[in-house]
Design an enzyme around this catalytic site. Structure first.
Site, PDB file in Angstrom:
ATOM      1  N   TYR A 116      -7.105 -60.000  40.474  1.00  0.00           N
ATOM      2  CA  TYR A 116      -6.075 -60.643  39.849  1.00  0.00           C
ATOM      3  C   TYR A 116      -6.453 -61.492  38.531  1.00  0.00           C
ATOM      4  CZ  TYR A 116      -3.485 -59.399  44.066  1.00  0.00           C
ATOM      5  OH  TYR A 116      -2.817 -58.946  44.804  1.00  0.00           O
ATOM      6  N   SER A 136      -5.528 -52.764  52.756  1.00  0.00           N
ATOM      7  CA  SER A 136      -4.700 -52.974  51.907  1.00  0.00           C
ATOM      8  C   SER A 136      -4.454 -51.539  51.357  1.00  0.00           C
ATOM      9  CB  SER A 136      -4.712 -54.073  50.839  1.00  0.00           C
ATOM     10  OG  SER A 136      -3.836 -54.064  49.922  1.00  0.00           O
TER      11      SER A 136
END
Length: 421
Positions: free
Chosen positions: A143, A241
């Protein structure tokens, strides 16, 4: 809401004249001035010390005033929604079948922290979230190229909240440009997590996620590496994920075969138009092996709020560089059909006296096996609105859910059940 602070002040008693001093009001104790003699050097030293103490006191007062203001804004918002603070208390759920209790609404940092919003706004958002009972903060090494983790770590360090009072999760896969800085090799899982901990300024994360599956890494190597970082105290749990059911089952089977640590959670996209995985496949995994669901993008990158009904606002996520795929999705035939359904859902939200965002988040929370829904917000107003979804959850009766399913027309069908019936 301020009973604790008021009772503490009452116990101390007001100053002369029936008024509380600034120190008494905010619970600070200012050291009394003591004469040290008439020596000039000593007086100057005392003067500098007093100025420093007064500066620290002023800083504490400003911080407390800001916290009070943020709590007051939350109280006013809830009052407008006809919800009291007691009614809005955050529910907590077990993460899958583990013993870890997480708030049913968590705060994500994708796109926002270290990129779309300032560090000051990120701090305000986190403060309101924590004060509202949110104990789950999610990030990833990729991120904003690591800046999201740095921002999150700086805020946690500044706030000084007890480490045992919140849950931090990060995700490992894309760590850098080198071939060995990405993927799920033992090398990158260990080195990537250590890099994340350095940016977060933490000794450990509560959950480390494999941010996607890796065909180049043997599953046994992945499970052994995740078990190693847990045994070393770098993480408490691990999860997956964007893995499919077969991959999760393979990881679980290997863990059981070699007495290793299995995954406890899968992070998956979930909203009105992305339903199959969370509603069909993950509940089966939850009942069989205890894997829970932590879902993200409940508003489909803002699509479900109605902000794109009349085009793409300049301040929206679709206008950010690198998100042209979102604009293409909006302008596609499927996107136009979805926008039409969203307008009808807005009318349903009006009937429930809530916003479209609150209805969409509550709809996600009602699903079996969902441990927590991650929110992505760019300001405190959005966060407060999203937190209001908790009161909407109680209004989602079976007939209302049936009405929404009929409107959406995409309820997943369980082929096995239909075959047996």
């Amino acid at each position: 809401m301020f009973a604790g602070r008021a009772s503490a002040a009452g116990a101390a008693g007001p100053s002369a004249g029936g008024k509380f001093s600034v120190e008494e009001l905010y619970g600070f104790t200012k050291k009394p001035k003591v004469k040290r003699g008439t020596c000039g050097r000593q007086e100057r030293s005392n003067g500098r010390k007093e100025v420093k103490e007064e500066t620290q006191l002023a800083s504490q007062i400003l911080e407390s005033a800001r916290r009070l203001m943020e709590r007051r804004r939350l109280e006013i918002y809830l009052k407008e929604c006809d919800v009291t603070m007691e009614q809005s208390s955050m529910p907590y759920r077990n993460l899958g079948k583990s013993g870890l209790r997480v708030s049913c609404l968590g705060l994500g940092t994708w796109v926002t922290f270290g990129s779309q919003i300032s560090d000051e706004m990120a701090e305000s958002v986190m403060t309101v979230a924590y004060d509202s009972g949110v104990n789950l903060f999610d990030t990833a090494e990729v991120y904003a190229s690591g800046r999201a983790e740095k921002t999150l770590g700086n805020i946690l360090k500044k706030k000084g909240w007890r480490r045992s009072s919140y849950v931090v999760t990060t995700k490992i896969y894309w760590g850098g440009q080198a071939e060995t800085e990405r993927g799920l090799s033992r090398k990158h899982i260990i080195e990537g997590l250590r890099g994340s901990l350095s940016r977060l300024q933490l000794d450990y994360v509560d959950i480390v996620f494999a941010n996607r599956s890796d065909v180049n890494a043997p599953m046994e190597e992945i499970v052994r590496a995740m078990t190693f970082v847990i045994d070393q105290g770098l993480a408490m749990y691990w999860g997956t994920s964007r893995w499919n059911v077969v991959e999760i089952m393979e990881a679980y089977s290997i863990a059981r075969q070699f007495n290793l640590v299995p995954p406890v959670c899968e992070q998956a996209e979930y909203h009105y138009f992305q339903r199959d995985k969370v509603e069909l496949h993950l509940p089966e995994l939850y009942h069989k092996i205890g894997v829970g669901a932590m879902t993200w993008s409940p508003l489909a990158c803002g699509l479900l709020t109605g902000k794109y009904n009349e085009g793409v606002p300049q301040s929206s996520r679709a206008a950010i560089k690198g998100y042209s795929w979102l604009q293409e999705r909006l302008h596609s035939d499927e996107g136009k059909k979805q926008l039409s359904k969203i307008r009808e859902l807005h009318l349903l939200a009006d009937r429930l006296n809530c916003t479209a965002a609150q209805l969409a988040i509550a709809w996600c929370l009602r699903s079996e096996g969902v441990s927590s829904v991650l929110l992505g917000v760019s300001n405190t107003e959005q966060l407060l609105e999203n937190l209001g979804s908790l009161r909407v959850l109680t209004q989602l009766t079976p007939p209302l859910i049936g009405e929404m399913d009929a409107l959406l027309g995409n309820k997943p069908r369980n082929a096995k059940k239909e075959g047996r019936s």
